[in-house]
Design an enzyme around this catalytic site. Sequence first.
Site, PDB file in Angstrom:
ATOM      1  N   GLY A  18      -3.310   0.680   3.522  1.00 23.38           N
ATOM      2  CA  GLY A  18      -3.874   2.028   3.574  1.00 23.38           C
ATOM      3  C   GLY A  18      -5.023   2.189   2.592  1.00 23.38           C
ATOM      4  O   GLY A  18      -5.473   1.220   1.960  1.00 23.38           O
ATOM      5  N   GLY A  44      -2.786   2.850   8.417  1.00 21.70           N
ATOM      6  CA  GLY A  44      -3.630   1.890   7.693  1.00 21.70           C
ATOM      7  C   GLY A  44      -4.510   1.111   8.646  1.00 21.70           C
ATOM      8  O   GLY A  44      -4.395   1.233   9.870  1.00 21.70           O
ATOM      9  N   ALA A 122       4.891   6.262  -4.990  1.00 15.35           N
ATOM     10  CA  ALA A 122       3.691   7.113  -4.872  1.00 15.35           C
ATOM     11  C   ALA A 122       4.154   8.460  -4.331  1.00 15.35           C
ATOM     12  O   ALA A 122       4.248   8.669  -3.124  1.00 15.35           O
ATOM     13  CB  ALA A 122       2.677   6.472  -3.924  1.00 15.35           C
ATOM     14  N   TYR A 153       6.104  16.330   5.090  1.00 14.22           N
ATOM     15  CA  TYR A 153       5.528  15.489   4.036  1.00 14.22           C
ATOM     16  C   TYR A 153       6.112  15.874   2.673  1.00 14.22           C
ATOM     17  O   TYR A 153       6.640  15.026   1.943  1.00 14.22           O
ATOM     18  CB  TYR A 153       4.008  15.659   4.039  1.00 14.22           C
ATOM     19  CG  TYR A 153       3.269  14.805   3.044  1.00 14.22           C
ATOM     20  CD1 TYR A 153       3.306  13.420   3.101  1.00 14.22           C
ATOM     21  CD2 TYR A 153       2.499  15.397   2.029  1.00 14.22           C
ATOM     22  CE1 TYR A 153       2.605  12.643   2.180  1.00 14.22           C
ATOM     23  CE2 TYR A 153       1.793  14.620   1.125  1.00 14.22           C
ATOM     24  CZ  TYR A 153       1.851  13.244   1.199  1.00 14.22           C
ATOM     25  OH  TYR A 153       1.157  12.475   0.291  1.00 14.22           O
TER      26      TYR A 153
HETATM   27  P1  NAD Z   1      -2.815   5.945   4.038  1.00 13.05           P
HETATM   28  O1  NAD Z   1      -2.317   6.591   5.265  1.00 13.05           O
HETATM   29  O2  NAD Z   1      -4.215   5.445   4.029  1.00 13.05           O
HETATM   30  O3  NAD Z   1      -1.865   4.754   3.616  1.00 13.05           O
HETATM   31  C1  NAD Z   1      -0.494   4.701   3.918  1.00 13.05           C
HETATM   32  C2  NAD Z   1      -0.174   3.315   4.415  1.00 13.05           C
HETATM   33  O4  NAD Z   1       1.234   3.245   4.677  1.00 13.05           O
HETATM   34  C3  NAD Z   1      -0.891   2.966   5.709  1.00 13.05           C
HETATM   35  O5  NAD Z   1      -1.434   1.673   5.635  1.00 13.05           O
HETATM   36  C4  NAD Z   1       0.215   3.034   6.750  1.00 13.05           C
HETATM   37  O6  NAD Z   1      -0.023   2.209   7.884  1.00 13.05           O
HETATM   38  C5  NAD Z   1       1.421   2.636   5.929  1.00 13.05           C
HETATM   39  N1  NAD Z   1       2.688   3.107   6.472  1.00 13.05           N
HETATM   40  C6  NAD Z   1       3.031   4.387   6.759  1.00 13.05           C
HETATM   41  N2  NAD Z   1       4.283   4.431   7.236  1.00 13.05           N
HETATM   42  C7  NAD Z   1       4.738   3.142   7.236  1.00 13.05           C
HETATM   43  C8  NAD Z   1       5.959   2.549   7.612  1.00 13.05           C
HETATM   44  N3  NAD Z   1       6.982   3.270   8.102  1.00 13.05           N
HETATM   45  N4  NAD Z   1       6.106   1.216   7.452  1.00 13.05           N
HETATM   46  C9  NAD Z   1       5.085   0.466   6.955  1.00 13.05           C
HETATM   47  N5  NAD Z   1       3.903   0.989   6.602  1.00 13.05           N
HETATM   48  C10 NAD Z   1       3.731   2.310   6.734  1.00 13.05           C
HETATM   49  O7  NAD Z   1      -2.582   6.993   2.858  1.00 13.05           O
HETATM   50  P2  NAD Z   1      -3.107   6.953   1.358  1.00 13.05           P
HETATM   51  O8  NAD Z   1      -4.010   8.095   1.186  1.00 13.05           O
HETATM   52  O9  NAD Z   1      -3.541   5.609   0.988  1.00 13.05           O
HETATM   53  O10 NAD Z   1      -1.765   7.295   0.573  1.00 13.05           O
HETATM   54  C11 NAD Z   1      -0.940   6.257   0.064  1.00 13.05           C
HETATM   55  C12 NAD Z   1       0.262   6.854  -0.626  1.00 13.05           C
HETATM   56  O11 NAD Z   1      -0.167   7.665  -1.737  1.00 13.05           O
HETATM   57  C13 NAD Z   1       1.098   7.741   0.291  1.00 13.05           C
HETATM   58  O12 NAD Z   1       2.452   7.522   0.017  1.00 13.05           O
HETATM   59  C14 NAD Z   1       0.685   9.125  -0.123  1.00 13.05           C
HETATM   60  O13 NAD Z   1       1.725  10.041   0.084  1.00 13.05           O
HETATM   61  C15 NAD Z   1       0.378   8.963  -1.600  1.00 13.05           C
HETATM   62  N6  NAD Z   1      -0.592   9.969  -2.032  1.00 13.05           N
HETATM   63  C16 NAD Z   1      -1.895   9.867  -1.636  1.00 13.05           C
HETATM   64  C17 NAD Z   1      -2.780  10.860  -2.022  1.00 13.05           C
HETATM   65  C18 NAD Z   1      -4.238  10.816  -1.627  1.00 13.05           C
HETATM   66  O14 NAD Z   1      -4.986  11.720  -2.001  1.00 13.05           O
HETATM   67  N7  NAD Z   1      -4.696   9.811  -0.914  1.00 13.05           N
HETATM   68  C19 NAD Z   1      -2.338  11.953  -2.805  1.00 13.05           C
HETATM   69  C20 NAD Z   1      -0.997  11.996  -3.141  1.00 13.05           C
HETATM   70  C21 NAD Z   1      -0.137  11.004  -2.768  1.00 13.05           C
END
Ligand code: NAD
Length: 321
Positions: A18, A44, A122, A153
Amino acid sequence: MSGVTRDFDRAVVLGGAGFVGSHLCDALLDTGTAVVCVDNFCTGRQENIAHLDEEPRFELVHHDVTDPLPELGPVDVIFHLASAASPVAYHRLPIETLRAGSLGTEHGLQLAERYGARFVLASTSEVYGDPEQHPQNEDYVGHVNPIGPRSVYDEAKRFAEAMTFGYARQRGVSVGVARIFNTYGPRMQPDDGRMVPAFITQALADQPCSVTGNGCQTRSICYVSDTVAGVLSLARSSEAGPINIGNPVELTVNEIASLVAEIIGSDAGIRHIAAVVDDPQRRCPDISRAVQRLDWRPLVQLEEGLKQTIAWFAEREPNHL
Ligand code: NAD
């Protein structure tokens, strides 16, 4: 600063393909840690990790973390980022998001228990819901609607935190919970509904930036290298947290949209669209715990981070915009 600095031989990154996860994989590899990335690509992209194809210390396991994890071998740290994260994604995948926070978290914790590894979750500022306290510190227990549109969420992450602390208290697993606030940077998806890629995509096309509501709601956005550094500092410490990881500079959404348009040189301005249900009116982290316990603070100024992000978007093929 409390906690012991650790170095890792081998890390598992759940959700490593991701946006944040792929930058975390890069940072771990840069510091000499071998990385196993587990991802099912529901949000991702292969493209995020394509540059690691020839990297011998990088391994990709295509797997859904809501199913028990395959044998991954000894590991000393597990990062759980596998979850849909943008509103567009978790509205498309509501039950999958709840399962990633519940089953996915337990599977990661079981792996940590098996190998005596550290487990880093995370989590998110969304656990605070629409906060009644500003800025939010980690003792604030939140103001969340358990059945609202964002609840799949928010409640998944709240459950994930509870599960993580359950394994710490009952099974002695070493855990760290990072409450990540809005993060931006290269590799965000242009169509995931998040503010920064939306504004950049629109301004690059010389269209007005679409701001929800009156745009006076505030956001604090953190550049991805700072977020990753914070998560790594937590992993290397023995702090359980929760610890806010974010940038405390608070700006209105109007101000962020205007800055993006200004850097790009678009004069299409701002267009106001309907407000989002349950959209938090203010969002600003109190990061004093991270500063005190991890000696971490964000370093990248907003304008600099936006310039790097815009440059990355501008380099994409037009069909990626
Ligand atoms: P993203 O969607 O780009 O990345 C999430 C990744 O997890 C993706 O590659 C997706 O394919 C994978 N994924 C989801 N469900 C899955 C499953 N069941 N099995 C295997 N893989 C799975 O999101 P991001 O922005 O990179 O966020 C990453 C983490 O950080 C998340 O947990 C999110 O809640 C947390 N977060 C992100 C932010 C932000 O601003 N980007 C803020 C707070 C928290």
